[in-house]
Scaffold this active site. Structure first.
Site, PDB file in Angstrom:
ATOM      1  NE  ARG A 279      -1.892   1.762   3.504  1.00  0.00           N
ATOM      2  CZ  ARG A 279      -1.762   1.468   4.788  1.00  0.00           C
ATOM      3  NH1 ARG A 279      -2.374   0.425   5.294  1.00  0.00           N
ATOM      4  NH2 ARG A 279      -1.009   2.217   5.572  1.00  0.00           N
ATOM      5  CG  HIS A 283      -6.232   2.480   6.410  1.00  0.00           C
ATOM      6  ND1 HIS A 283      -6.412   1.190   5.958  1.00  0.00           N
ATOM      7  CD2 HIS A 283      -7.386   2.824   7.036  1.00  0.00           C
ATOM      8  CE1 HIS A 283      -7.610   0.760   6.304  1.00  0.00           C
ATOM      9  NE2 HIS A 283      -8.232   1.739   6.950  1.00  0.00           N
ATOM     10  CE1 TYR A 292       1.157   2.280   8.476  1.00  0.00           C
ATOM     11  CE2 TYR A 292      -0.007   3.928   9.777  1.00  0.00           C
ATOM     12  CZ  TYR A 292       0.120   3.198   8.622  1.00  0.00           C
ATOM     13  OH  TYR A 292      -0.782   3.357   7.597  1.00  0.00           O
TER      14      TYR A 292
END
Length: 394
Positions: A279, A283, A292
Site C-alpha cells: 500500500r 490507509h 508506523y
C-alpha cells in the site's frame, strides 16, 4: 498416603467393559503436499515465462493499469477537495485489482472489500457509482445484480461467507458461476475469513479467495497478526490449495487467478491466493502512515511498481512504443476528466429514499416515519413558496 499402584486391573477392566487396543495407523485424509503454496512468490514478468504470455493480453492489462493509477489519483484528489468523505487508495496494488476483474466471466460474481473500488470499475461499474458509498450518498450506490458485484464491504471479511453462500447456491442450482472474493491481510485475522474457508472447502464451493497482502492492517504489520509462514499456507488447514504470487506482477496474478477460477468452475473447489503487494499511500485520507513506517520502505516498493514492471517487459519485447504509452495516458486522462466533472456536480438527493431498499415490504413503523417526513417536507416547501418573491405571503 500410599501411592496407588496401577498394576492391578481397574474396575472397568474387571467387568470386561474396557478392552485397550492400539489405535489404527493414522493417515491424513488429504495429501497436504499438493496444497502447499510456492516457496517463493510466483512471477512471470522478467522471466522466461513472460515469453509465453499473450501480447494482446499484456497490452490490454497495461492500458488498464495506467487507467487504474489515474483513477486512484483522481479519487484521492476528490477527497482532498471534499467531494469524497474518504478514499482508501489502491495505488501500488493495481495489478491485483485489474487482474481480479479481468479473469471473471460475465456470469461470475465479484465480492470486493471497501478498498476495491478499482476492481469494481475494471469489472464495468460506472466510476461515479463505485464512489457513491465513499461520497456518503447511498449505502451501495449501484445495483449489485446488474454487474454481479456485491456491495463494497466496509466491515472486514464479512463478504467472504456471502461469496461462499452464493457460489454454493449456484452450484446446487446447476449455474455456471464462480465467486471471487477479495480481502486484505488484516481481514484474514477475522473469524469470517476462517468460517468462509472452512465452509468453502467442505462444500467444495466454486469460490476463489484473493488476499491482497499489502503489509499493513491500517498500522498493524503482518508479523503482529500471524506467525504462519505465509497467508497462503492457511489454505492447507482447511483442505484447499494455497498459491503465493507477486502481487505487483500483473501477468503472474492474472495467470494464477485464471487457473483458480478454471479449477473452481470445473468442480475442483476453492483456492486461496495470497498476492504480495504494498500500500503505497496511507490507509485512507484520515491516516498518517509516517507514524508506523519509514519512507525508505515505501521507496523500495516504488521501485517494484506494477506499471513499471509491465512497461519494461513490453518495451523490451517491442510490444510498446511512445505512441502506445501516450494512447494509454490519454485514455486515462479522458476517464479522469469525466469523473472529475461528474463528481463536482452536486447530486440531487431525495430524503424519501431513506425508506427505500430497507425491507422488501415496508413495516408499519417505516410507513409511519415516511409519512411524518413527507408532511415535514411538504410544509417546508410550502413555507419556501410563501417566502419567495411573488409568493402569497402570510
Amino acid at each position: 498416603m500410599h501411592a496407588v499402584k496401577r498394576n492391578s486391573p481397574t474396575v472397568l477392566e474387571q467387568r470386561g467393559a474396557y478392552r485397550p487396543t492400539p489405535p489404527p495407523a493414522w493417515q491424513p485424509r488429504t495429501d497436504p503436499g499438493p496444497l502447499l503454496p510456492e516457496a517463493e512468490p510466483y512471477r512471470v514478468l522478467g522471466t522466461e515465462a513472460a515469453r509465453k504470455a499473450d501480447p494482446a493480453l499484456l497490452r490490454r492489462l497495461y492500458a488498464q493499469l495506467v487507467r487504474g493509477r489515474r483513477y486512484n489519483a483522481q479519487a484521492t484528489a476528490l477527497t482532498k477537495q471534499g467531494r469524497l468523505a474518504v478514499y482508501p487508495s489502491t495505488t501500488g496494488q493495481e495489478a491485483c485489482e485489474i487482474a481480479a476483474a479481468d479473469v471473471l466471466e460475465e456470469q461470475d460474481w465479484l465480492f470486493p472489500s471497501y478498498r476495491d473500488t478499482l476492481a469494481a470499475v475494471a469489472r464495468g461499474l460506472d466510476p461515479v457509482e463505485a464512489l457513491t458509498l465513499l461520497r456518503g450518498d447511498w449505502h451501495t450506490g449501484y445495483d449489485p445484480r446488474e454487474h454481479r458485484i456485491a456491495p463494497l464491504s466496509t466491515p472486514l471479511a464479512t463478504q467472504l461467507p456471502h461469496a461462499v453462500g452464493l457460489a454454493h447456491a449456484a452450484r446446487l442450482r446447476g449455474d455456471d458461476v464462480v465467486a471471487l472474493a477479495m480481502v486484505g491481510d488484516g481481514g484474514t485475522s477475522e473469524g469470517d475469513f476462517h468460517e468462509a474457508l472452512n465452509f468453502a472447502a467442505v462444500w467444495q464451493a466454486p469460490v476463489v479467495f484473493l488476499v491482497q497482502n499489502n503489509g499493513f492492517a491500517i498500522s498493524v504489520p503482518l508479523e503482529k497478526q500471524t506467525a504462519a509462514p505465509s497467508l497462503a499456507h492457511k489454505g492447507v488447514g482447511y483442505g484447499m490449495p494455497g498459491r503465493l504470487v507477486d502481487g505487483n506482477d500483473v501477468a503472474a496474478v492474472h495467470e494464477v487467478l485464471t487457473e483458480a477460477v478454471r479449477r473452481a468452475r470445473s468442480g475442483g473447489g476453492p483456492t486461496l491466493v495470497e498476492a504480495l503487494t504494498y500500500r503505497i499511500e496511507a490507509h485512507t485520507n484520515a491516516d498518517d502512515a509516517t507514524r508506523y513506517r519509514e519512507e525508505d520502505e515505501v521507496e523500495v516498493w516504488r521501485e517494484h511498481d506494477p506499471i513499471a514492471l509491465l512497461e519494461r517487459e513490453l518495451t523490451e519485447r517491442g510490444l510498446l512504443d511512445d505512441e502506445g504509452r501516450q494512447a494509454a495516458k490519454d485514455a486515462a486522462e479522458t476517464m479522469a476528466a469525466e469523473l472529475r466533472a461528474r463528481m463536482n456536480a452536486d447530486p440531487v438527493l431525495d430524503p424519501m429514499d431513506l425508506f427505500q431498499h430497507v425491507f422488501a415490504e415496508q413495516t408499519g413503523q417505516l410507513r409511519e416515519q415516511a409519512a411524518q417526513l413527507r408532511a415535514e417536507l411538504d410544509a417546508a416547501a410550502e413555507d419556501q413558496q410563501h417566502d419567495e418573491p411573488g409568493g402569497t405571503g402570510r
